[in-house]
Motif scaffolding. Sequence first.
Motif, PDB file in Angstrom:
ATOM      1  N   SER A 165       0.832  -1.208   0.000  1.00 21.00           N
ATOM      2  CA  SER A 165       0.000   0.000   0.000  1.00 21.00           C
ATOM      3  C   SER A 165       0.867   1.258   0.000  1.00 21.00           C
ATOM      4  O   SER A 165       0.633   2.192  -0.770  1.00 21.00           O
ATOM      5  CB  SER A 165      -0.921  -0.003   1.219  1.00 21.00           C
ATOM      6  OG  SER A 165      -1.697   1.175   1.263  1.00 21.00           O
ATOM      7  N   MET A 166       1.890   1.253   0.862  1.00 15.61           N
ATOM      8  CA  MET A 166       2.776   2.416   0.904  1.00 15.61           C
ATOM      9  C   MET A 166       3.590   2.546  -0.375  1.00 15.61           C
ATOM     10  O   MET A 166       3.803   3.656  -0.881  1.00 15.61           O
ATOM     11  CB  MET A 166       3.705   2.337   2.116  1.00 15.61           C
ATOM     12  CG  MET A 166       4.681   3.503   2.217  1.00 15.61           C
ATOM     13  SD  MET A 166       5.619   3.530   3.757  1.00 15.61           S
ATOM     14  CE  MET A 166       4.338   4.086   4.895  1.00 15.61           C
ATOM     15  N   LEU A 167       4.044   1.420  -0.939  1.00 17.06           N
ATOM     16  CA  LEU A 167       4.790   1.469  -2.196  1.00 17.06           C
ATOM     17  C   LEU A 167       3.915   2.015  -3.322  1.00 17.06           C
ATOM     18  O   LEU A 167       4.391   2.766  -4.170  1.00 17.06           O
ATOM     19  CB  LEU A 167       5.294   0.070  -2.560  1.00 17.06           C
ATOM     20  CG  LEU A 167       6.548  -0.415  -1.837  1.00 17.06           C
ATOM     21  CD1 LEU A 167       6.811  -1.881  -2.153  1.00 17.06           C
ATOM     22  CD2 LEU A 167       7.758   0.434  -2.232  1.00 17.06           C
ATOM     23  N   GLY A 168       2.643   1.632  -3.329  1.00 18.50           N
ATOM     24  CA  GLY A 168       1.741   2.160  -4.343  1.00 18.50           C
ATOM     25  C   GLY A 168       1.550   3.659  -4.231  1.00 18.50           C
ATOM     26  O   GLY A 168       1.588   4.383  -5.228  1.00 18.50           O
ATOM     27  N   VAL A 169       1.347   4.130  -3.006  1.00 16.25           N
ATOM     28  CA  VAL A 169       1.209   5.576  -2.793  1.00 16.25           C
ATOM     29  C   VAL A 169       2.502   6.292  -3.183  1.00 16.25           C
ATOM     30  O   VAL A 169       2.473   7.353  -3.816  1.00 16.25           O
ATOM     31  CB  VAL A 169       0.847   5.865  -1.321  1.00 16.25           C
ATOM     32  CG1 VAL A 169       0.879   7.363  -1.044  1.00 16.25           C
ATOM     33  CG2 VAL A 169      -0.533   5.309  -1.005  1.00 16.25           C
ATOM     34  N   ASN A 170       3.645   5.699  -2.827  1.00 15.11           N
ATOM     35  CA  ASN A 170       4.928   6.314  -3.169  1.00 15.11           C
ATOM     36  C   ASN A 170       5.130   6.400  -4.675  1.00 15.11           C
ATOM     37  O   ASN A 170       5.688   7.377  -5.179  1.00 15.11           O
ATOM     38  CB  ASN A 170       6.077   5.525  -2.541  1.00 15.11           C
ATOM     39  CG  ASN A 170       6.247   5.836  -1.069  1.00 15.11           C
ATOM     40  OD1 ASN A 170       5.498   6.625  -0.511  1.00 15.11           O
ATOM     41  ND2 ASN A 170       7.207   5.207  -0.426  1.00 15.11           N
TER      42      ASN A 170
END
Length: 309
Positions: free
Chosen positions: A236-241
């Motif tokens: 999820s964080m990688l996608g937002v990043n």
Amino acid sequence: MGRYLCKRILMTIPVLLGTTFVIYAAVYMLPGDPVQSLAGPGTVVSDSMAHAIREQYHLDDPFFVQYGNYLWGLMRGDFGIDLTGNNVAGVIAASWPVTVQLALTTWVIEGILGIGLGMLAAVKAGKLTDFLVLGSSTLVLGVPYFITAYVAQIVLGVKLGWLPVSGVTEGWPLSYIVPAMCLALFGLPEIARLTRSCVVETMGAPFVHTAVSKGLGRRRIMFQHVLRNSLVPVVSMLGVNLGYLLSGTILIEGIFNLPGLGYQIFQGIQVHNGPVVVGISTLLVLAFLMVNLVVDLLYGVLNPRIRLA
């Protein structure tokens, strides 16, 4: 899954309309005269020429008329013509490969190093390695990445001459290694810390103890059971990043002279070239929404217990 996908796609429509309205309004309210900015400082523009340019690009029309014309063109896949007579879609087509290559290279570095360091810290929790990973990530977060970019450009490019640090003359990956590593400082520490906390928490779960009691190998337990169940928040964080990287490369592209979308936005703001700024920003918002949709769909793949309603 199909119903959920259609619902999420429909939800992007009001979000996209709202963001385009905010972007268009912000560009519309920029101080200064776009005609004079295009002519250059100190250049005298006759009233007749200024009037002709304003009439050609509808700059004197009311805001909602201009915004309505932009939306109508956008629905037909037309990003418009910029104030220099160039097709905005052509500007995007020439610039997007640079930004995508930079963002994906940065994203891979963030993912591999962040997850790797996070797992290492989790396995060595409470030991020296754990404190080194946590301490270095805190130190990195305290230094703005553009400062690191200037230092890396001077040291690696000017002083040592190891890697190219200006333009894309060497192509991928040489021209992208240094800017990507500098930009990775934006999210790598957060990925490492989140991975560590998720892995430590998962290692204490009952199903992990069951796997240990069955005599499964440590490597199999870590990668098949622990890591897979820990990756949902990390992904999820990688996608937002990734979404932020696609839209947040303006400064890095300027420092390293990379002719990407961020560089075009920067130039467009300087000369009040509104169609370029609005067109590229709209595209980046759409890309951000699509990346987040893909991340949501990956939840069910990584963890079958998650059902997308």
